[in-house]
Design a protein around this motif. Structure first.
Motif, short mmCIF file in Angstrom:
data_model
loop_
_atom_site.label_atom_id
_atom_site.label_comp_id
_atom_site.label_asym_id
_atom_site.label_seq_id
_atom_site.Cartn_x
_atom_site.Cartn_y
_atom_site.Cartn_z
N SER A 173 -6.12 5.35 -5.34
CA SER A 173 -7.19 6.22 -5.80
C SER A 173 -7.37 7.33 -4.68
N TYR A 174 -6.79 7.13 -3.45
CA TYR A 174 -7.07 8.20 -2.48
C TYR A 174 -5.93 9.18 -2.45
N ASN A 175 -6.30 10.21 -1.52
CA ASN A 175 -5.10 11.27 -1.32
C ASN A 175 -4.05 10.72 -0.34
N VAL A 176 -2.77 10.81 -0.74
CA VAL A 176 -1.55 10.39 0.06
C VAL A 176 -1.87 10.42 1.48
N LYS A 177 -2.01 11.78 1.95
CA LYS A 177 -2.17 12.18 3.26
C LYS A 177 -2.92 11.14 4.00
N ALA A 178 -4.18 11.13 3.37
CA ALA A 178 -5.37 10.52 3.88
C ALA A 178 -5.29 8.76 4.04
N ILE A 213 -13.97 6.74 4.66
CA ILE A 213 -14.62 7.83 5.57
C ILE A 213 -13.54 9.10 5.53
N PHE A 214 -12.47 8.77 5.81
CA PHE A 214 -11.12 9.98 6.12
C PHE A 214 -10.75 10.28 4.53
N MET A 248 -3.89 4.47 7.75
CA MET A 248 -3.09 3.28 8.31
C MET A 248 -2.83 3.53 9.88
N GLY A 249 -2.41 4.70 10.19
CA GLY A 249 -2.23 5.09 11.55
C GLY A 249 -3.24 4.72 12.46
N VAL A 273 0.94 -1.29 -0.05
CA VAL A 273 -0.20 -0.12 0.10
C VAL A 273 0.90 1.31 -0.09
N THR A 274 1.83 1.23 0.65
CA THR A 274 2.87 2.39 0.93
C THR A 274 3.70 2.72 -0.55
#
Length: 331
Positions: free
Chosen positions: A206-211, A325-326, A216-217, A138-139
């Motif tokens: 497909s999502y924002n990197v920061k999100a 969600i995030f 993950m955290g 994923v990373t």
């Protein structure tokens, strides 16, 4: 003056308490009186309780003889009747396994604490390796731009990975002989982990990197809290399998309705993500207690692959629902 050779009085010669009205053997020996076998009991006995060593046998002058009762002669052709042994009803869970069905069993398979500790250690070692591979992929899919663009442009590999995931999941869950036989169970579990990791990485791309990083955290914290809570609480989640089935059915129907009715409504996506995270959080608690044992149901000690598979799927699905969600779209 009394004659010392005169016979004793009746009261001296007869002891009603000890000899039942018979002649005292002391005076019978002294005066030559023949002693008859005593018919009474020379010593008082407690009613209903035999003395140690069996009932006494009448010997000389009525004195009891120690030892077990002597066998009595039986007539010719006598056949002793067999004595039925008492039926022992074992308490629930006293055996190695009260019942088993598809890897699930009732309490009793973890009677040895060392077996339980070894089983738990195997499960969490395998689970840790699976999560390390998945979150590593994923990373890479999220942070490396070239890989990210290639994954988005080749959706066919996603569907191929989904087919492999589905087939291996059915085999590992339904075929007990496959998931218990080493090393083929570990090989199939490794391929299953790679296929689901590729699918998860493709979705995360497909999502924002920061999100993705924040999710993950949050997933690590939420799952660690659920696992620790399941280990410490007295509430038995293994009794709630029927409730979990109903919640999964509701989640499935809600997602099916969203495809046609609320496809572009973000607030419905949030509701669906919260419901999915809640359901798989309960599944994580359920599967954790199956592994830890000591509840109504628990996994067989040989089902470490099955236990790691269940926990792995729960955690990955919690991550995906939290991401919905995030996560903000990266397109």
């Amino acid at each position: 003056m009394s004659n010392p050779t005169a016979p004793p009085s009746y009261d001296a010669a007869v002891d009603e308490k000890g000899y039942g009205g018979q002649v005292n053997p002391q005076y019978a020996t002294q005066y030559g009186t023949e002693t008859q076998p005593l018919t009474g009991t020379p010593y008082p006995q407690a009613t209903g309780y035999p003395p140690a060593g069996g009932y006494p046998q009448t010997g000389y002058a009525g004195y009891p003889q120690s030892g077990p009762p002597q066998p009595q002669p039986q007539p010719y052709g006598y056949q002793p009747q067999p004595v039925a042994s008492p039926v022992y009803n074992a308490p629930v869970g006293s055996g190695p396994s009260e019942s088993e069905n598809g890897g699930f069993s009732t309490r009793g398979t973890f009677s040895d604490k060392s077996v339980r500790r070894m089983f738990i250690r195997k499960v969490f070692i395998v689970l840790g390796l699976q999560l390390l591979v998945t979150f590593g992929i994923v990373t890479i899919f999220t942070l490396v731009d070239d890989v990210r663009e290639w994954v988005k442009a080749n959706r066919g590999f996603y569907y191929a990975a989904y087919a492999v995931f589905l087939v291996l999941y059915i085999v590992l869950v339904c075929v007990e002989s496959v998931r218990r036989k080493s090393p083929q169970n570990l090989i199939m579990l490794g391929i299953f982990t790679l296929s689901l990791s590729y699918m998860t990485g493709t979705i995360a791309a497909s999502y924002n990197v920061k999100a993705v990083m924040i999710t993950m955290g949050v997933t690590v914290l939420v799952c660690a809290g659920i696992i620790l809570f399941s280990m410490q609480t007295r509430f038995d989640f293994t009794k709630c399998s029927g409730v979990l089935f109903v919640l999964v059915l509701v989640l499935f129907l809600f997602g099916f309705i969203m495809i046609f009715a609320f496809r572009y409504d973000w607030y419905m996506q949030v509701v669906y993500g919260c419901l999915g995270a809640l359901v798989f959080g309960l599944f994580l608690a359920f599967d954790t207690q199956l592994i830890m044992g000591g509840r109504k149901y628990e996994l067989d000690p040989e089902e470490y692959v099955f236990g790691a598979l269940n926990l792995y799927i729960d955690i990955v699905y919690i991550f995906l629902f939290l991401l919905s969600i995030f996560g903000g779209s990266g397109d």
